[in-house]
Scaffold this motif. Sequence first.
Motif, short mmCIF file in Angstrom:
data_model
loop_
_atom_site.label_atom_id
_atom_site.label_comp_id
_atom_site.label_asym_id
_atom_site.label_seq_id
_atom_site.Cartn_x
_atom_site.Cartn_y
_atom_site.Cartn_z
N LEU A 64 -34.32 3.80 -27.33
CA LEU A 64 -35.03 3.39 -28.54
C LEU A 64 -34.39 4.01 -29.78
N ASP A 65 -33.97 5.27 -29.69
CA ASP A 65 -33.28 5.91 -30.82
C ASP A 65 -32.00 5.16 -31.18
N ALA A 66 -31.25 4.72 -30.18
CA ALA A 66 -30.01 3.98 -30.44
C ALA A 66 -30.31 2.64 -31.11
N PHE A 67 -31.36 1.97 -30.67
CA PHE A 67 -31.72 0.69 -31.28
C PHE A 67 -32.31 0.91 -32.69
N LEU A 96 -38.73 -1.58 -39.75
CA LEU A 96 -37.57 -1.03 -39.04
C LEU A 96 -37.93 -0.70 -37.59
N GLU A 97 -39.10 -0.09 -37.39
CA GLU A 97 -39.53 0.24 -36.02
C GLU A 97 -39.75 -1.03 -35.20
N GLU A 98 -40.35 -2.03 -35.83
CA GLU A 98 -40.57 -3.31 -35.15
C GLU A 98 -39.23 -3.94 -34.75
N GLU A 99 -38.26 -3.90 -35.63
CA GLU A 99 -36.95 -4.47 -35.33
C GLU A 99 -36.26 -3.70 -34.20
N ALA A 100 -36.38 -2.38 -34.21
CA ALA A 100 -35.80 -1.56 -33.14
C ALA A 100 -36.43 -1.91 -31.80
N LEU A 101 -37.75 -2.03 -31.77
CA LEU A 101 -38.44 -2.39 -30.53
C LEU A 101 -38.08 -3.80 -30.08
#
Length: 128
Positions: A64-67, A96-101
């Motif tokens: 998740l950190d990488a994404f 940003l968190e939504e996009e990473a997930l």
Amino acid sequence: NAQLLNSYGFALVANFEPDRSSNDVRPLPLPAPQGDSLIYQPPANALLRIGPKRYSYPPLAAALDAFRAAAAAASSSVGASSRAGRRPGLSARLALEEEALRRLAAALDAELKGYSLSEESALAALGG
């Protein structure tokens, strides 16, 4: 299981150690870092595994950190000059968190598709 399959020619469905951990890992390819970030350099793969949280959570958190880093790099390249020197607001951080997930879910879905058989393939494998 990959080690068992390569070494001995078989694999186990429930391949767990006495502490309920598993040595089976599934490398999930992670997005390559963009630019010269001195803050976070993600690994090339997250070695996902099943078992207790102490074994399964750290690789998932690293993925998740990488994404997150990839999503942040993508969003910072869009309109960076208009936000220069300002901390993003709550809605921007949530986006940003939504996009990473979303990116992590897409990567996991792509990995899982490699395991699924169509009905036709499953019947052929069973000889029916």
